[in-house]
Scaffold this motif. Structure first.
Motif, PDB file in Angstrom:
ATOM      1  N   UNK A  67      28.006  23.207  24.831  1.00 22.94           N
ATOM      2  CA  UNK A  67      28.015  23.115  23.224  1.00 22.94           C
ATOM      3  C   UNK A  67      26.696  22.549  22.863  1.00 22.94           C
ATOM      4  N   UNK A  68      26.218  22.943  21.580  1.00 22.72           N
ATOM      5  CA  UNK A  68      25.167  22.270  21.264  1.00 22.72           C
ATOM      6  C   UNK A  68      25.666  21.461  20.046  1.00 22.72           C
ATOM      7  N   UNK A  69      26.674  21.380  19.768  1.00 26.51           N
ATOM      8  CA  UNK A  69      27.621  20.657  18.539  1.00 26.51           C
ATOM      9  C   UNK A  69      27.903  21.821  17.566  1.00 26.51           C
ATOM     10  N   UNK A  70      27.484  22.867  17.553  1.00 26.44           N
ATOM     11  CA  UNK A  70      27.640  23.951  16.462  1.00 26.44           C
ATOM     12  C   UNK A  70      28.246  24.913  17.276  1.00 26.44           C
ATOM     13  N   UNK A  71      27.606  25.551  18.052  1.00 25.20           N
ATOM     14  CA  UNK A  71      28.155  26.673  18.864  1.00 25.20           C
ATOM     15  C   UNK A  71      28.456  26.353  20.375  1.00 25.20           C
ATOM     16  N   UNK A  72      29.507  27.236  20.858  1.00 21.55           N
ATOM     17  CA  UNK A  72      29.904  26.676  22.254  1.00 21.55           C
ATOM     18  C   UNK A  72      29.836  27.872  23.247  1.00 21.55           C
ATOM     19  N   UNK A  73      29.704  28.104  24.430  1.00 22.78           N
ATOM     20  CA  UNK A  73      29.936  28.867  25.379  1.00 22.78           C
ATOM     21  C   UNK A  73      31.234  28.407  26.354  1.00 22.78           C
ATOM     22  N   UNK A  74      32.085  29.099  26.581  1.00 25.22           N
ATOM     23  CA  UNK A  74      33.196  28.750  27.629  1.00 25.22           C
ATOM     24  C   UNK A  74      33.148  29.977  28.574  1.00 25.22           C
ATOM     25  N   UNK A  75      32.943  29.536  29.984  1.00 30.95           N
ATOM     26  CA  UNK A  75      32.818  30.571  30.886  1.00 30.95           C
ATOM     27  C   UNK A  75      34.037  30.446  31.896  1.00 30.95           C
ATOM     28  N   UNK A  76      34.675  31.569  32.012  1.00 31.31           N
ATOM     29  CA  UNK A  76      35.976  31.634  32.383  1.00 31.31           C
ATOM     30  C   UNK A  76      36.069  32.806  33.406  1.00 31.31           C
ATOM     31  N   UNK A  77      36.342  32.799  34.768  1.00 36.43           N
ATOM     32  CA  UNK A  77      36.229  33.863  35.598  1.00 36.43           C
ATOM     33  C   UNK A  77      35.018  34.479  35.575  1.00 36.43           C
ATOM     34  N   UNK A  78      33.917  34.003  35.306  1.00 33.85           N
ATOM     35  CA  UNK A  78      32.636  34.463  35.542  1.00 33.85           C
ATOM     36  C   UNK A  78      32.118  35.150  34.273  1.00 33.85           C
ATOM     37  N   UNK A  79      33.002  35.260  33.264  1.00 33.19           N
ATOM     38  CA  UNK A  79      32.787  35.733  31.753  1.00 33.19           C
ATOM     39  C   UNK A  79      32.443  34.663  30.907  1.00 33.19           C
ATOM     40  N   UNK A  80      31.548  34.939  29.829  1.00 34.15           N
ATOM     41  CA  UNK A  80      31.082  34.127  28.792  1.00 34.15           C
ATOM     42  C   UNK A  80      32.000  34.644  27.794  1.00 34.15           C
ATOM     43  N   UNK A  81      32.527  33.589  26.931  1.00 31.92           N
ATOM     44  CA  UNK A  81      33.270  33.515  25.755  1.00 31.92           C
ATOM     45  C   UNK A  81      32.613  32.553  24.898  1.00 31.92           C
ATOM     46  N   UNK A  82      32.161  33.054  23.696  1.00 36.57           N
ATOM     47  CA  UNK A  82      31.410  32.424  22.957  1.00 36.57           C
ATOM     48  C   UNK A  82      32.140  31.988  21.537  1.00 36.57           C
ATOM     49  N   UNK A  83      31.545  31.139  20.563  1.00 36.18           N
ATOM     50  CA  UNK A  83      32.095  30.834  19.417  1.00 36.18           C
ATOM     51  C   UNK A  83      31.494  29.668  18.849  1.00 36.18           C
ATOM     52  N   UNK A  84      31.895  29.219  17.619  1.00 38.58           N
ATOM     53  CA  UNK A  84      31.354  28.060  16.966  1.00 38.58           C
ATOM     54  C   UNK A  84      32.649  27.130  16.877  1.00 38.58           C
TER      55      UNK A  84
END
Length: 132
Positions: A67-84
């Motif tokens: 996370x950059x403090x605003x957006x995040x990336x969560x990687x689960x089972x090799x797949x990226x899931x993004x959000x804020x």
């Protein structure tokens, strides 16, 4: 499925041991922008320890969080899931990008306690990370 149950049981034991060893330690919370390393996954009372090298674990399957403090990336089972994310006092709300991955939850909660980030992902799944 059997390997996952075994791994979750091991994580439960390690979680219990960690709680006893951490008693009395008071650490200042680190920011959400820290580098995070997965520690364990909890699902319906079973805990999977991700800190021990295991033949059952593929490094590509170990969750990651950035996370950059605003957006995040969560990687689960090799797949990226993004959000804020939005900070709510000492907690965070993770708003998942449903267009990118409609199977992600719409909203999750995250807390930082000392150097530990806990993400209450969805439906009995909890991911625990430690700041590197």
């Amino acid at each position: 499925m059997r390997k996952l149950k075994k791994l979750l049981c091991v994580l439960t034991v390690l979680l219990t041991m960690t709680q006893f060893l951490a008693c009395g330690k008071n650490t200042e919370a680190v920011p959400i922008t820290s580098d995070w390393k997965a520690q364990r996954i909890e699902h319906k009372g079973f805990v999977t320890d991700l800190t021990k090298g295991s033949d059952d674990l593929n490094d590509d399957l170990i969750p990651m969080f950035f996370s950059d403090g605003k957006d995040f990336t969560f990687i689960l089972s090799g797949k990226e899931h993004k959000g804020y994310l939005e900070q709510k006092g000492n907690d965070y709300e993770l708003h998942w990008d449903q267009n990118q991955n409609p199977r992600s939850p719409e909203l999750s909660e995250a807390t930082i306690d000392g150097s530990t980030l806990t993400i209450d992902y969805a439906k009995d799944y909890i991911f625990v990370f430690k700041a590197k």
